[in-house]
Design an enzyme around this catalytic site. Structure first.
Site, mmCIF file in Angstrom:
data_model
loop_
_atom_site.group_PDB
_atom_site.id
_atom_site.type_symbol
_atom_site.label_atom_id
_atom_site.label_comp_id
_atom_site.label_asym_id
_atom_site.label_seq_id
_atom_site.Cartn_x
_atom_site.Cartn_y
_atom_site.Cartn_z
ATOM 1 N N CYS A 60 -10.050 -5.752 12.711
ATOM 2 C CA CYS A 60 -11.107 -4.556 12.969
ATOM 3 C C CYS A 60 -11.084 -4.028 14.402
ATOM 4 O O CYS A 60 -10.686 -2.932 14.794
ATOM 5 C CB CYS A 60 -12.534 -4.960 12.406
ATOM 6 S SG CYS A 60 -12.398 -4.817 10.411
HETATM 7 N N1 LIG Z 1 -10.807 -8.566 7.634
HETATM 8 C C1 LIG Z 1 -11.954 -7.870 7.865
HETATM 9 O O1 LIG Z 1 -12.842 -8.316 8.503
HETATM 10 C C2 LIG Z 1 -12.299 -6.484 7.381
HETATM 11 C C3 LIG Z 1 -13.501 -5.949 7.284
HETATM 12 C C4 LIG Z 1 -13.710 -4.446 7.002
HETATM 13 C C5 LIG Z 1 -12.688 -3.786 6.784
HETATM 14 N N2 LIG Z 1 -11.351 -4.225 6.632
HETATM 15 C C6 LIG Z 1 -10.547 -3.201 6.343
HETATM 16 O O2 LIG Z 1 -9.898 -3.589 5.123
HETATM 17 C C7 LIG Z 1 -8.486 -3.315 4.851
HETATM 18 C C8 LIG Z 1 -7.998 -4.226 4.263
HETATM 19 O O3 LIG Z 1 -8.170 -5.397 5.173
HETATM 20 P P1 LIG Z 1 -8.140 -7.125 4.916
HETATM 21 O O4 LIG Z 1 -8.649 -7.806 5.928
HETATM 22 O O5 LIG Z 1 -8.535 -7.375 3.710
HETATM 23 O O6 LIG Z 1 -6.494 -7.366 4.787
HETATM 24 P P2 LIG Z 1 -5.748 -8.588 4.211
HETATM 25 O O7 LIG Z 1 -4.228 -8.336 4.960
HETATM 26 O O8 LIG Z 1 -6.372 -9.541 4.603
HETATM 27 O O9 LIG Z 1 -5.350 -7.965 2.611
HETATM 28 C C9 LIG Z 1 -4.551 -6.704 2.288
HETATM 29 C C10 LIG Z 1 -3.763 -7.496 1.159
HETATM 30 O O10 LIG Z 1 -3.314 -6.067 0.458
HETATM 31 C C11 LIG Z 1 -1.998 -6.546 -0.094
HETATM 32 N N3 LIG Z 1 -1.026 -5.374 0.098
HETATM 33 C C12 LIG Z 1 -0.455 -4.766 0.834
HETATM 34 N N4 LIG Z 1 0.123 -3.378 0.301
HETATM 35 C C13 LIG Z 1 -0.214 -3.405 -0.817
HETATM 36 C C14 LIG Z 1 0.121 -2.646 -2.030
HETATM 37 N N5 LIG Z 1 0.705 -1.636 -1.767
HETATM 38 N N6 LIG Z 1 -0.340 -2.813 -3.065
HETATM 39 C C15 LIG Z 1 -1.256 -4.030 -3.219
HETATM 40 N N7 LIG Z 1 -1.308 -4.778 -2.434
HETATM 41 C C16 LIG Z 1 -1.010 -4.715 -1.216
HETATM 42 C C17 LIG Z 1 -1.544 -7.562 0.860
HETATM 43 O O11 LIG Z 1 -0.586 -8.414 0.160
HETATM 44 C C18 LIG Z 1 -2.847 -8.505 1.235
HETATM 45 O O12 LIG Z 1 -3.028 -9.664 0.258
HETATM 46 C C19 LIG Z 1 -8.374 -2.950 6.196
HETATM 47 O O13 LIG Z 1 -8.029 -1.618 6.298
HETATM 48 C C20 LIG Z 1 -9.295 -3.525 7.026
HETATM 49 O O14 LIG Z 1 -9.310 -2.717 8.312
HETATM 50 C C21 LIG Z 1 -11.160 -5.469 7.001
#
Ligand SMILES: NC(=O)c1ccc[n+]([C@@H]2O[C@H](COP(=O)([O-])OP(=O)(O)OC[C@H]3O[C@@H](n4cnc5c(N)ncnc54)[C@H](O)[C@@H]3O)[C@@H](O)[C@H]2O)c1
Length: 396
Positions: A253
């Site tokens: 983030c």
């Molecule tokens: N990690 C955090 O602390 C956090 C907090 C708030 C918001 N976010 C936001 O949330 C979103 C996701 O972040 P995250 O940390 O969960 O990411 P992550 O990398 O932990 O998880 C994402 C998942 O999506 C899967 N993926 C990718 N493309 C895909 C598709 N086309 N179909 C299905 N699955 C797919 C990946 O295999 C992975 O398991 C981002 O936009 C991030 O900025 C993250």
């Protein structure tokens, strides 16, 4: 409701468990087959969700994971929770969001509420997602996720949830969905407001962290403790909020989202000067850390055994994305040091395994997890602490 969550990472799995706890039937869809298999075996890969909790929802049929796109059809709600990284030129990379939208277009023929929780710039739902899913009368809402992995005080239930929809019907349906497992729902007038609020929250942190990182350097040059100054300033009961200096910023983030805001600012002709400067300051912190380590260790670290303690980007999580530890290790090696790292939560990373602390010549503490052996750190010849939590040693 039948709910499909696209992406089962930090955000998607957290929401899946939140929705399952409210009694919804949740399918966690992910393209990572190994992850899907493990989830179906009740193995959680993130802090804050236990195997037991996952196992309970699996056993009563309220949660299952799938890599089969056909599971998307027939859902009441589809949540997009996929990565939104930067590309090699540090521009927004919406390819994951686009492929999630394309998948919905391809698989879903009955009307559903489609929510984007992935962090992105204002206009993403309206311009990048909805137009790719034409042909079925879906409802579209944006509800940017605010999860703070490892935070034991603020989680899905008690963190207020922002909702902005393309239509009043979308907002009403999103309120019904999130209201079933979140205490406080805040409706805003458009998806763009919700999207912008999320990236502004992270920009606020990025800029303030950069400010204290710069201040820590000024204070050190003045021969005073930056942390003591910040603690003293924080005794003012109004008009001040304490941020802590550190070795840089990490995770998915703070180092990334502000650049999404800078990108759209640039498109509308307004320079995002604070974001640019904050990125520069935060990205330069590893070099500052190494400069201080070299100076503190007597001017050279050539041939010295250095252990970097804690390589994830923050304490008590195993997430190494964008961690400043990577640049610190690389720069220490460039100076001729023999560098190992120790992190019992991370285990293996960049093809290397965690090593014991073992009385190295120098310990550089980047992140301090609960349970780390502080006595072993203090037994090293010279200690540089980026966390401000080890008494009597050098640090930021
Ligand atoms: N990690 C955090 O602390 C956090 C907090 C708030 C918001 N976010 C936001 O949330 C979103 C996701 O972040 P995250 O940390 O969960 O990411 P992550 O990398 O932990 O998880 C994402 C998942 O999506 C899967 N993926 C990718 N493309 C895909 C598709 N086309 N179909 C299905 N699955 C797919 C990946 O295999 C992975 O398991 C981002 O936009 C991030 O900025 C993250």
């Amino acid at each position: 409701m039948r709910v499909v969550i696209i992406g089962q990472g930090y955000v998607g799995l957290t929401i899946a468990v939140g929705a399952a706890s409210a009694g919804h039937i949740v399918i966690g869809f992910d393209v990572n087959k190994e992850l899907v298999e493990n989830l179906n075996l009740g193995k959680s890969h993130i802090e804050g969700i236990s195997d037991t909790q996952l196992g309970e929802f699996l056993s009563v049929g309220r949660f299952s994971a799938s890599a089969n796109p056909s599971t998307l059809e027939g859902s009441d709600v589809i949540v997009i929770a996929v990565p939104t990284p930067l590309d090699l030129d540090r521009n927004p990379d919406l390819s994951f969001v686009h492929s999630a939208a394309d998948l919905i277009k391809q698989e879903v023929k009955t009307s559903a509420l489609i929510i984007n929780e992935s962090t992105s710039y204002p206009g993403t739902l309206r311009n990048e997602i909805a137009p790719r899913i034409r042909g079925v009368e879906h409802l579209f809402a944006s509800s940017p996720e605010r999860v703070d992995p490892g935070n034991i005080h603020w989680g899905t239930k008690n963190t207020p949830r922002l909702i902005g929809g393309l239509t009043p019907a979308a907002v009403a349906k999103a309120r019904e969905f999130y209201g079933s497992f979140c205490d406080t729902i805040i409706e805003v007038s458009s998806p763009e407001v919700a999207e912008a609020a999320k990236i502004f929250e992270n920009t606020f942190r990025q800029v303030n962290i950069a400010l204290v990182n710069e201040f820590a350097q000024i204070a050190d040059a003045l021969g005073i403790s930056g942390r003591e100054v910040l603690d003293a300033a924080a005794t003012k009961p109004y008009g001040f909020m304490e941020f802590k200096p550190g070795p840089g910023v990490g995770g998915h983030c703070i180092p990334v989202d502000p650049t999404y805001l800078a990108h759209v600012a640039n498109e509308v002709g307004v320079p995002a000067t604070f974001i640019k400067r904050a990125n520069e300051v935060n990205l330069a912190m590893p070099a500052y850390v190494v400069k201080r380590v070299v100076a503190g260790a007597g001017g050279s670290i050539k041939g010295k055994k250095v252990v970097v303690v804690g390589v994830s980007y923050k304490s008590n999580v195993a997430d190494t994305r964008e961690t400043p530890a990577a640049a610190i290790i690389d720069l220490l090696r460039e100076q001729g040091a023999s560098v190992t790292w120790h992190d019992h939560l991370v285990g293996t990373w960049r093809g290397e395994a965690s090593s014991p602390i073992n009385a190295a010549d120098i310990a550089v503490v980047v992140t301090k997890h609960d349970g780390v052996d502080v006595t072993a750190i203090q037994a090293c010849g010279y200690v540089f602490d980026c966390t401000g939590s080890i008494a009597g040693v050098d640090g930021i």
